[in-house]
Motif scaffolding. Structure first.
Motif, PDB file in Angstrom:
ATOM      1  N   ARG A 223      63.378  21.528  37.681  1.00 40.85           N
ATOM      2  CA  ARG A 223      63.701  21.701  39.094  1.00 40.85           C
ATOM      3  C   ARG A 223      63.504  23.012  39.926  1.00 40.85           C
ATOM      4  O   ARG A 223      62.576  23.631  40.556  1.00 40.85           O
ATOM      5  CB  ARG A 223      65.009  21.209  39.783  1.00 40.85           C
ATOM      6  CG  ARG A 223      65.720  21.728  41.480  1.00 40.85           C
ATOM      7  CD  ARG A 223      66.485  21.709  41.749  1.00 40.85           C
ATOM      8  NE  ARG A 223      67.288  23.093  41.175  1.00 40.85           N
ATOM      9  CZ  ARG A 223      68.274  23.361  41.154  1.00 40.85           C
ATOM     10  NH1 ARG A 223      69.519  22.032  41.714  1.00 40.85           N
ATOM     11  NH2 ARG A 223      68.835  24.219  40.442  1.00 40.85           N
TER      12      ARG A 223
ATOM     13  N   ALA B 147      59.634  24.098  39.003  1.00 35.33           N
ATOM     14  CA  ALA B 147      59.255  23.824  40.006  1.00 35.33           C
ATOM     15  C   ALA B 147      58.982  24.528  41.889  1.00 35.33           C
ATOM     16  O   ALA B 147      57.954  24.504  42.561  1.00 35.33           O
ATOM     17  CB  ALA B 147      59.353  22.266  40.198  1.00 35.33           C
ATOM     18  N   SER B 148      60.689  24.634  41.938  1.00 31.43           N
ATOM     19  CA  SER B 148      60.630  25.485  43.204  1.00 31.43           C
ATOM     20  C   SER B 148      59.726  26.892  42.784  1.00 31.43           C
ATOM     21  O   SER B 148      59.515  27.268  44.415  1.00 31.43           O
ATOM     22  CB  SER B 148      62.178  25.482  43.002  1.00 31.43           C
ATOM     23  OG  SER B 148      62.449  24.198  43.310  1.00 31.43           O
TER      24      SER B 148
ATOM     25  N   ALA C  15      53.290  24.059  48.157  1.00 32.50           N
ATOM     26  CA  ALA C  15      54.374  23.089  47.759  1.00 32.50           C
ATOM     27  C   ALA C  15      54.092  22.125  47.657  1.00 32.50           C
ATOM     28  O   ALA C  15      54.749  20.931  46.943  1.00 32.50           O
ATOM     29  CB  ALA C  15      54.480  22.999  50.316  1.00 32.50           C
TER      30      ALA C  15
ATOM     31  N   ALA D  40      53.864  21.939  43.753  1.00 29.59           N
ATOM     32  CA  ALA D  40      55.451  21.817  43.345  1.00 29.59           C
ATOM     33  C   ALA D  40      56.199  20.733  43.926  1.00 29.59           C
ATOM     34  O   ALA D  40      56.919  20.309  43.010  1.00 29.59           O
ATOM     35  CB  ALA D  40      56.662  23.170  44.180  1.00 29.59           C
ATOM     36  N   LEU D  41      56.038  20.050  44.789  1.00 37.04           N
ATOM     37  CA  LEU D  41      57.223  18.952  44.986  1.00 37.04           C
ATOM     38  C   LEU D  41      56.245  17.790  43.424  1.00 37.04           C
ATOM     39  O   LEU D  41      56.714  16.898  43.492  1.00 37.04           O
ATOM     40  CB  LEU D  41      55.811  18.209  45.942  1.00 37.04           C
ATOM     41  CG  LEU D  41      56.173  16.891  46.396  1.00 37.04           C
ATOM     42  CD1 LEU D  41      57.577  16.315  46.788  1.00 37.04           C
ATOM     43  CD2 LEU D  41      55.667  16.552  47.316  1.00 37.04           C
TER      44      LEU D  41
ATOM     45  N   TRP E  80      57.899  18.920  40.651  1.00 34.46           N
ATOM     46  CA  TRP E  80      59.270  17.662  41.070  1.00 34.46           C
ATOM     47  C   TRP E  80      59.006  16.460  40.176  1.00 34.46           C
ATOM     48  O   TRP E  80      60.486  15.334  39.759  1.00 34.46           O
ATOM     49  CB  TRP E  80      59.981  17.844  42.170  1.00 34.46           C
ATOM     50  CG  TRP E  80      61.153  17.023  42.193  1.00 34.46           C
ATOM     51  CD1 TRP E  80      61.157  16.271  42.931  1.00 34.46           C
ATOM     52  CD2 TRP E  80      62.391  16.905  41.151  1.00 34.46           C
ATOM     53  NE1 TRP E  80      62.517  15.770  43.300  1.00 34.46           N
ATOM     54  CE2 TRP E  80      63.241  16.348  42.172  1.00 34.46           C
ATOM     55  CE3 TRP E  80      62.351  18.242  40.867  1.00 34.46           C
ATOM     56  CZ2 TRP E  80      64.638  15.998  41.411  1.00 34.46           C
ATOM     57  CZ3 TRP E  80      64.364  18.271  40.017  1.00 34.46           C
ATOM     58  CH2 TRP E  80      65.057  16.754  40.428  1.00 34.46           C
TER      59      TRP E  80
ATOM     60  N   THR F 239      64.736  15.752  46.452  1.00 30.19           N
ATOM     61  CA  THR F 239      63.421  15.289  45.972  1.00 30.19           C
ATOM     62  C   THR F 239      63.292  15.255  47.602  1.00 30.19           C
ATOM     63  O   THR F 239      61.742  16.153  48.141  1.00 30.19           O
ATOM     64  CB  THR F 239      63.262  13.998  45.869  1.00 30.19           C
ATOM     65  OG1 THR F 239      63.741  13.480  44.938  1.00 30.19           O
ATOM     66  CG2 THR F 239      62.321  13.170  46.316  1.00 30.19           C
TER      67      THR F 239
ATOM     68  N   GLU G  69      64.055  18.284  49.748  1.00 28.83           N
ATOM     69  CA  GLU G  69      63.921  19.702  49.716  1.00 28.83           C
ATOM     70  C   GLU G  69      62.337  20.079  49.736  1.00 28.83           C
ATOM     71  O   GLU G  69      61.733  20.590  49.705  1.00 28.83           O
ATOM     72  CB  GLU G  69      65.017  20.453  48.384  1.00 28.83           C
ATOM     73  CG  GLU G  69      66.626  20.279  48.703  1.00 28.83           C
ATOM     74  CD  GLU G  69      67.404  21.277  48.240  1.00 28.83           C
ATOM     75  OE1 GLU G  69      66.717  21.842  47.382  1.00 28.83           O
ATOM     76  OE2 GLU G  69      68.218  21.129  48.675  1.00 28.83           O
ATOM     77  N   PHE G  70      61.416  19.221  48.142  1.00 32.90           N
ATOM     78  CA  PHE G  70      60.360  19.456  47.690  1.00 32.90           C
ATOM     79  C   PHE G  70      59.523  18.527  48.684  1.00 32.90           C
ATOM     80  O   PHE G  70      58.992  19.260  49.427  1.00 32.90           O
ATOM     81  CB  PHE G  70      60.405  18.798  46.210  1.00 32.90           C
ATOM     82  CG  PHE G  70      60.658  19.605  45.006  1.00 32.90           C
ATOM     83  CD1 PHE G  70      60.143  20.849  44.491  1.00 32.90           C
ATOM     84  CD2 PHE G  70      62.403  19.433  44.683  1.00 32.90           C
ATOM     85  CE1 PHE G  70      60.127  21.948  43.933  1.00 32.90           C
ATOM     86  CE2 PHE G  70      62.384  20.692  43.318  1.00 32.90           C
ATOM     87  CZ  PHE G  70      61.705  21.144  43.366  1.00 32.90           C
TER      88      PHE G  70
ATOM     89  N   ARG H 127      59.837  21.091  51.890  1.00 32.50           N
ATOM     90  CA  ARG H 127      58.704  22.005  51.971  1.00 32.50           C
ATOM     91  C   ARG H 127      57.008  21.208  52.223  1.00 32.50           C
ATOM     92  O   ARG H 127      56.166  22.114  52.422  1.00 32.50           O
ATOM     93  CB  ARG H 127      58.952  22.665  50.667  1.00 32.50           C
ATOM     94  CG  ARG H 127      57.550  23.648  50.635  1.00 32.50           C
ATOM     95  CD  ARG H 127      58.433  24.601  49.160  1.00 32.50           C
ATOM     96  NE  ARG H 127      57.284  25.440  48.735  1.00 32.50           N
ATOM     97  CZ  ARG H 127      57.237  26.425  47.612  1.00 32.50           C
ATOM     98  NH1 ARG H 127      57.663  25.313  46.810  1.00 32.50           N
ATOM     99  NH2 ARG H 127      56.236  26.815  46.979  1.00 32.50           N
TER     100      ARG H 127
END
Length: 214
Positions: free
Chosen positions: A80, A83-84, A89, A92-93, A96, A136, A138-139, A142
């Motif tokens: 995580r 990925a962050s 974005a 990153a998603l 994750w 999930t 949060e990603f 973004r």
């Protein structure tokens, strides 16, 4: 935090702690070899304890599974963080979602207990499940802010798509495809020739985890 460590561990006698640790180590091997529905009696037998001892430490299969997943949760949290840190974005998603799918497919049959926890807050996995939906989200937020994900997508729905992907992870080859191809379809859809249809969630609907849909 997404882990649910046993509150009793610090208060255990040395022999009880050894029994507990032995059960956990053997359970991890059995879950990996035979899936989450493996025989708990066989785990107790190999750990050289009675079934009653196993159930004193872990009242249900879900309690035992929750503790066995502890170390894998540490790996998931590390992924995580990786990925962050990605600047894009969308990337990153996707990173994750792949990490989440890998976690949920660690043992054969593992997605089902998470589906059950998604619906039943009394499950010992419910806290973990709720936290995974939150991460999930949060990603997803973004990615939505950057226009990389549709506004109609909700965190619970996206989490369930990862559960679905994990559910068929070990069956893909049998049907002439790959887990990667399934993940690609989930991420990008299967239609061509135009924008994806915005199938919004019903207004004011509430997820099983208590999180409002977008």
């Amino acid at each position: 935090m997404i882990k649910n460590p046993s509150e009793e561990k610090g208060a255990l006698r040395a022999d009880a702690r050894r029994n507990r640790d032995s059960i956990l180590g053997i359970a991890a091997r059995h879950f990996a070899a035979y899936g989450v529905n493996t025989s708990l009696d066989e785990i107790a037998r190999e750990a050289k304890v009675g079934p009653g001892t196993l159930y004193r430490h872990f009242p249900t299969r879900e309690h035992l599974l929750c503790e066995v997943l502890h170390e894998r949760q540490e790996v998931l949290l590390s992924r995580r963080d990786e990925a962050s840190a990605k600047p894009c974005a969308q990337t990153a998603l996707r990173a994750w979602m792949i990490a989440l799918k890998d976690y949920l497919s660690a043992f054969n049959g593992l997605p089902q207990p998470f589906l059950d926890a998604f619906e039943a807050q009394a499950s010992p996995l419910a806290v973990t499940c709720s936290a995974l939906v939150s991460i999930t989200g949060e990603f997803l937020s973004r990615a939505q802010a950057e226009g990389a994900a549709r506004q109609s997508v909700s965190a619970p729905a996206l989490f369930l798509s990862a559960v679905g992907s994990a559910l068929v992870h070990d069956k893909a080859g049998k049907y002439g495809t790959t887990p990667e191809r399934i993940e690609e379809i989930l991420a990008f859809g299967y239609l061509t020739g135009g924008p994806a249809r915005e199938a919004a969630d019903p207004p004011n609907s509430i997820s099983k985890t208590g999180a409002p849909h977008d």
